[in-house]
Design an enzyme around this catalytic site. Structure first.
Site, PDB file in Angstrom:
ATOM      1  N   ALA A  27       0.692  -1.209   0.108  1.00  0.00           N
ATOM      2  CA  ALA A  27      -0.069  -0.028   0.130  1.00  0.00           C
ATOM      3  C   ALA A  27       1.041   1.274  -0.157  1.00  0.00           C
ATOM      4  O   ALA A  27       0.349   2.400  -0.193  1.00  0.00           O
ATOM      5  CB  ALA A  27      -0.676  -0.009   1.210  1.00  0.00           C
ATOM      6  N   LYS A  28       2.028   1.155   0.252  1.00  0.00           N
ATOM      7  CA  LYS A  28       3.051   2.193   0.563  1.00  0.00           C
ATOM      8  C   LYS A  28       2.373   3.330   1.094  1.00  0.00           C
ATOM      9  O   LYS A  28       2.589   4.637   0.501  1.00  0.00           O
ATOM     10  CB  LYS A  28       3.586   2.645  -0.829  1.00  0.00           C
ATOM     11  N   ARG A  29       2.055   3.382   2.387  1.00  0.00           N
ATOM     12  CA  ARG A  29       1.278   4.506   3.102  1.00  0.00           C
ATOM     13  C   ARG A  29       2.291   5.043   3.740  1.00  0.00           C
ATOM     14  O   ARG A  29       3.502   4.734   3.822  1.00  0.00           O
ATOM     15  CB  ARG A  29       0.172   3.740   3.934  1.00  0.00           C
ATOM     16  N   ASP A  89       4.149   4.992  -6.323  1.00  0.00           N
ATOM     17  CA  ASP A  89       4.282   3.595  -6.608  1.00  0.00           C
ATOM     18  C   ASP A  89       5.197   3.604  -7.821  1.00  0.00           C
ATOM     19  O   ASP A  89       5.402   4.417  -8.575  1.00  0.00           O
ATOM     20  CB  ASP A  89       2.755   2.770  -6.357  1.00  0.00           C
TER      21      ASP A  89
END
Lengths: 271, 271
Positions: A95-97, B99
């Protein structure tokens, strides 16, 4: 899931393969589009065909969010299916939060508690108080972006910060954060030669390595420089496995590709 | 929405206020919990009471994702309500995404096309090819994290990269990206004195400034150092407005707080 349990699974299955579930409706077999929930139908078929060959699955949440409510529903069904039928499998919400503290806590709850993922990927740009809320969850891992596998990694990550590359600063700094034993790191396979340096800074941590396969990374190189005594690697392949065929045989084709990687991993582990 | 249209709205409403819709079910008035969709009910009441005082709304997606499918549904209803009833209002998905290229394209489609937001916040750590997919959308803005308002901002953002702070490198580097005219930047209000330097690098860009109110930032300071000829500022307040009261009068209390800020902004604009 504890790190020890994950390591035991790796030795049991002779595999440290993670399969990326990045479902794109333009790429899945046409006949699935006629089902009620094509995304879940695709994932279920891939999981059923490959679960004995891998130790982890990693849905990239972007692919689900792109389909709105239906996509989110498919993500929920996928993680539920995994947790119910294959609780031994490690799950990663890619999710690369990363946000200010109270917001990161919301994200952590969403992925760890509501959805029931074992881990989530997090971006480091906002620093300590954006990551620590994730680290507070017991037996859950936070996978911090360190050195990614894309061209843009060279824009900032490899720039020198006070004489040391930014991604190394991220690795070093993160070790001082509370519950840092719950950290893993994303390190792209396209930069395998960097792994030797990285292991100097974080000898014991697990690395999630994307970029093997479609993005050109080499499995043997990654193992040579990145493996530690506890294996310490989860190697991800997404498109190279799940889109091996776009015909009715897609699940079997995916299993064949996964088996190729698993056999290479078994060879490395038996050395 | 074009930048020119946004500027015209700012002058028309004499406001550059953005209201953050960060809905936490533990903080909203108890009587709303009995409705079918408490999150949307809360947002609708806040929007109805404040839309004439602000030019933008910014839902932080974490707060919606934390409630799973229901949260996502409430986010869809909120943006739909805004686009249908107040198309003159600028909308920001505070998602802090970023991303590899093909995945960023999925996110961009999700927020710009499916949900219909005017802009989305994006993290810079993965560099050019993680941001450019967002920039490719016409009349949509990509709001890049530069200097955030949290304590962790000092972990990496203010570190010196080849003699220049990382956040300044981000600002400078991003100017060379394709369609960079679609960029705005997040700059925290708690660091207002940094704004003078920032304006040297990006004199013309819009800045989204969080941290006024609950996080302690000062409106006058931000305007002094950050305003340009086209105003160039969207100042966000979330908790300070939407949780002004937790009683039945919450919407009116929010409007009163928003009006206070709008009047301060009007005074600045009339100078």
């Amino acid at each position: 899931m504890t790190t020890d349990y994950l390591i035991a699974q790796i030795h049991k299955k002779k595999s440290f393969l993670c399969i990326g579930l990045d479902v794109d409706l333009n790429k899945i077999p046409k006949h699935l589009l006629e089902t009620d929930d094509p995304i879940f139908a695709f994932n279920k078929a891939i999981i059923d065909a490959t679960h004995h060959l891998c130790v982890a699955y990693k849905p990239n949440t972007a692919f689900y969010e792109a389909y709105g409510l239906k996509g989110w529903q498919a993500l929920e069904k996928t993680i539920h299916y995994l947790n119910t039928n294959h609780p031994e499998i490690y799950t990663i919400a890619d999710a690369k939060r990363g946000d200010i503290g109270n917001t990161s806590t919301m994200y952590a709850k969403a992925f760890f508690e509501d959805l029931g993922f074992d881990s989530v990927t997090v971006a480091p740009y906002m620093g300590k108080d954006s990551v620590e809320p994730f680290l507070a969850f017991e037996n859950k891992h936070t996978i911090l972006l360190a050195l990614t596998s894309n061209a843009g990694a060279f824009d900032f990550q490899t720039k020198s910060v006070d004489g040391v590359e930014l991604y190394k600063q991220v690795l070093e700094t993160s070790k001082s954060w509370k519950n840092s034993e719950n950290l893993m790191y994303v390190v792209g396979a396209t930069k395998a030669e960097y792994l030797a340096d990285i292991r100097q800074i974080i000898p014991d941590s697990f690395l999630l390595v994307p970029g093997v396969g479609a993005q050109g990374g080499n499995l043997q190189e990654v193992c040579k420089y990145g493996m530690n005594d506890s294996v310490g690697l989860l190697i991800n392949s997404s498109r190279g496995i799940i889109y091996a065929s776009q015909q009715k045989d897609f699940a079997q084709a995916a299993a064949n590709k996964a088996a190729e990687l698993q056999q290479q991993m078994q060879a490395v582990l038996s050395k």
